[in-house]
Design a protein around this motif. Structure first.
Motif, PDB file in Angstrom:
ATOM      1  N   ILE A   1       0.839  -1.202   0.000  1.00 49.15           N
ATOM      2  CA  ILE A   1       0.000   0.000   0.000  1.00 49.15           C
ATOM      3  C   ILE A   1       0.874   1.251   0.000  1.00 49.15           C
ATOM      4  O   ILE A   1       0.647   2.178  -0.789  1.00 49.15           O
ATOM      5  N   PHE A   2       1.888   1.292   0.860  1.00 49.98           N
ATOM      6  CA  PHE A   2       2.766   2.463   0.915  1.00 49.98           C
ATOM      7  C   PHE A   2       3.500   2.666  -0.406  1.00 49.98           C
ATOM      8  O   PHE A   2       3.668   3.791  -0.861  1.00 49.98           O
ATOM      9  N   LYS A   3       3.938   1.585  -1.029  1.00 52.58           N
ATOM     10  CA  LYS A   3       4.672   1.694  -2.299  1.00 52.58           C
ATOM     11  C   LYS A   3       3.795   2.216  -3.426  1.00 52.58           C
ATOM     12  O   LYS A   3       4.279   2.901  -4.331  1.00 52.58           O
ATOM     13  N   HIS A   4       2.533   1.874  -3.411  1.00 57.31           N
ATOM     14  CA  HIS A   4       1.661   2.223  -4.539  1.00 57.31           C
ATOM     15  C   HIS A   4       0.784   3.444  -4.282  1.00 57.31           C
ATOM     16  O   HIS A   4       0.103   3.909  -5.199  1.00 57.31           O
ATOM     17  N   ALA A   5       0.808   3.964  -3.074  1.00 59.13           N
ATOM     18  CA  ALA A   5       0.066   5.194  -2.786  1.00 59.13           C
ATOM     19  C   ALA A   5       0.778   6.370  -3.441  1.00 59.13           C
ATOM     20  O   ALA A   5       2.002   6.431  -3.460  1.00 59.13           O
ATOM     21  N   LYS A   6       0.028   7.280  -3.970  1.00 56.99           N
ATOM     22  CA  LYS A   6       0.600   8.451  -4.647  1.00 56.99           C
ATOM     23  C   LYS A   6       0.427   9.738  -3.855  1.00 56.99           C
ATOM     24  O   LYS A   6       1.318  10.572  -3.819  1.00 56.99           O
ATOM     25  N   LYS A   7      -0.748   9.930  -3.230  1.00 58.96           N
ATOM     26  CA  LYS A   7      -1.046  11.219  -2.611  1.00 58.96           C
ATOM     27  C   LYS A   7      -1.270  11.154  -1.104  1.00 58.96           C
ATOM     28  O   LYS A   7      -0.694  11.943  -0.370  1.00 58.96           O
ATOM     29  N   SER A   8      -2.174  10.273  -0.671  1.00 55.55           N
ATOM     30  CA  SER A   8      -2.554  10.327   0.744  1.00 55.55           C
ATOM     31  C   SER A   8      -2.744   8.940   1.339  1.00 55.55           C
ATOM     32  O   SER A   8      -3.217   8.021   0.668  1.00 55.55           O
ATOM     33  N   ILE A   9      -2.361   8.852   2.599  1.00 53.75           N
ATOM     34  CA  ILE A   9      -2.593   7.643   3.380  1.00 53.75           C
ATOM     35  C   ILE A   9      -3.251   8.082   4.680  1.00 53.75           C
ATOM     36  O   ILE A   9      -2.788   9.018   5.342  1.00 53.75           O
ATOM     37  N   LYS A  10      -4.331   7.393   5.032  1.00 55.24           N
ATOM     38  CA  LYS A  10      -5.038   7.644   6.286  1.00 55.24           C
ATOM     39  C   LYS A  10      -5.000   6.342   7.083  1.00 55.24           C
ATOM     40  O   LYS A  10      -5.371   5.282   6.561  1.00 55.24           O
TER      41      LYS A  10
ATOM     42  N   ASP B   1       9.768   6.304   1.891  1.00 57.68           N
ATOM     43  CA  ASP B   1       9.795   6.682   0.475  1.00 57.68           C
ATOM     44  C   ASP B   1       8.530   7.441   0.078  1.00 57.68           C
ATOM     45  O   ASP B   1       8.587   8.422  -0.669  1.00 57.68           O
ATOM     46  N   PHE B   2       7.385   6.987   0.576  1.00 56.69           N
ATOM     47  CA  PHE B   2       6.121   7.679   0.300  1.00 56.69           C
ATOM     48  C   PHE B   2       6.199   9.120   0.805  1.00 56.69           C
ATOM     49  O   PHE B   2       5.828  10.060   0.098  1.00 56.69           O
ATOM     50  N   LEU B   3       6.690   9.302   2.021  1.00 58.74           N
ATOM     51  CA  LEU B   3       6.782  10.643   2.598  1.00 58.74           C
ATOM     52  C   LEU B   3       7.804  11.512   1.868  1.00 58.74           C
ATOM     53  O   LEU B   3       7.587  12.710   1.681  1.00 58.74           O
ATOM     54  N   GLU B   4       8.900  10.917   1.454  1.00 57.56           N
ATOM     55  CA  GLU B   4       9.910  11.680   0.714  1.00 57.56           C
ATOM     56  C   GLU B   4       9.388  12.159  -0.637  1.00 57.56           C
ATOM     57  O   GLU B   4       9.895  13.129  -1.186  1.00 57.56           O
ATOM     58  N   ASN B   5       8.372  11.497  -1.155  1.00 55.80           N
ATOM     59  CA  ASN B   5       7.739  11.910  -2.407  1.00 55.80           C
ATOM     60  C   ASN B   5       6.551  12.835  -2.146  1.00 55.80           C
ATOM     61  O   ASN B   5       5.666  12.967  -2.986  1.00 55.80           O
ATOM     62  N   PHE B   6       6.528  13.442  -0.961  1.00 57.51           N
ATOM     63  CA  PHE B   6       5.548  14.449  -0.575  1.00 57.51           C
ATOM     64  C   PHE B   6       4.130  13.914  -0.432  1.00 57.51           C
ATOM     65  O   PHE B   6       3.161  14.644  -0.615  1.00 57.51           O
ATOM     66  N   GLY B   7       4.014  12.646  -0.091  1.00 58.84           N
ATOM     67  CA  GLY B   7       2.700  12.094   0.235  1.00 58.84           C
ATOM     68  C   GLY B   7       2.233  12.650   1.571  1.00 58.84           C
ATOM     69  O   GLY B   7       3.026  13.096   2.395  1.00 58.84           O
ATOM     70  N   THR B   8       0.936  12.632   1.784  1.00 56.58           N
ATOM     71  CA  THR B   8       0.341  13.109   3.027  1.00 56.58           C
ATOM     72  C   THR B   8      -0.064  11.919   3.877  1.00 56.58           C
ATOM     73  O   THR B   8      -0.753  11.019   3.402  1.00 56.58           O
ATOM     74  N   LEU B   9       0.369  11.920   5.126  1.00 61.48           N
ATOM     75  CA  LEU B   9       0.079  10.846   6.066  1.00 61.48           C
ATOM     76  C   LEU B   9      -0.683  11.421   7.246  1.00 61.48           C
ATOM     77  O   LEU B   9      -0.155  12.248   7.991  1.00 61.48           O
ATOM     78  N   HIS B  10      -1.948  11.016   7.396  1.00 60.53           N
ATOM     79  CA  HIS B  10      -2.758  11.415   8.535  1.00 60.53           C
ATOM     80  C   HIS B  10      -3.066  10.160   9.333  1.00 60.53           C
ATOM     81  O   HIS B  10      -3.511   9.161   8.768  1.00 60.53           O
TER      82      HIS B  10
END
Length: 192
Positions: A45-54, A76-85
């Motif tokens: 899920i983290f590898k394939h998420a592009k924008k946001s993870i809740k 890696d997701f966060l380094e690509n400016f994904g949003t984690l809430h």
């Protein structure tokens, strides 16, 4: 591929199969049990998420911080400016054992950054309970409004519902999450 075929695979084969399902946007619903297989699901899920993870979880320990592959995929997701809430039942920063998650998230965290923690309140739990057909509160992760994994037994890492492309369930959990996120108490990540 059938879900029972997934469970008979080695962990490496399982990871590869999950990656293929996610790449294709497969709508298959499957389940898994155990920390390493749950970790493989989160990693995918983290590898394939592009924008946001809740995420709604008990705390940010265990699978996310104990398995390097999961930790790396989230980083890696966060380094690509994904949003984690994240909404948690208890503050994960009260215990120094969670130092790995603190150190990793501290790099990405500030008052207006892409990582934010909140403490679940009773209203949020009731909203989540209404989403489940059994009126139970399940932990979950939703990514980009499509990927969803629901955890029923925190101690056993029982994920009875996983899909990399299920807008119906992803939306239902995301709505419950979004409705309460800003009213749940914000947690500041301490500076050690």
């Amino acid at each position: 591929m059938k879900s029972d075929t997934l469970e008979r695979q080695s962990l490496d084969e399982y990871r590869e199969a999950l990656g293929n399902l996610a790449k294709r946007g497969d709508t298959m619903v499957f389940s898994t049990e155990g920390a390493h297989r749950a970790g493989a699901v989160l990693e995918t899920i983290f590898k394939h998420a592009k924008k946001s993870i809740k995420i709604y979880t008990h705390s940010m320990n265990d699978v996310i911080t104990d398995q390097d592959n999961v930790y790396k995929a989230l980083r890696d997701f966060l380094e690509n400016f994904g949003t984690l809430h994240i909404i948690v039942d208890r503050n994960p920063f009260e215990d120094i054992d969670y130092a790995k998650s603190i150190l990793m998230l501290k790099k990405f965290y500030s008052n207006d950054s892409n990582v934010e923690f909140r403490i679940a309140d009773e209203s949020f739990r009731q909203s989540v309970q209404q989403v489940t057909s059994k009126n139970e509160v399940y932990y979950f992760i939703v990514a980009d409004g499509m990927q969803v994994a629901i955890e029923r037994d925190y101690d056993k890492h029982l994920l009875p519902f996983i899909s990399f492309n299920n807008k119906k369930y992803a939306d239902a959990y995301a709505r419950a999450f979004d409705k309460h996120f800003l009213v749940c108490e914000k947690i500041a990540i301490p500076h050690y």
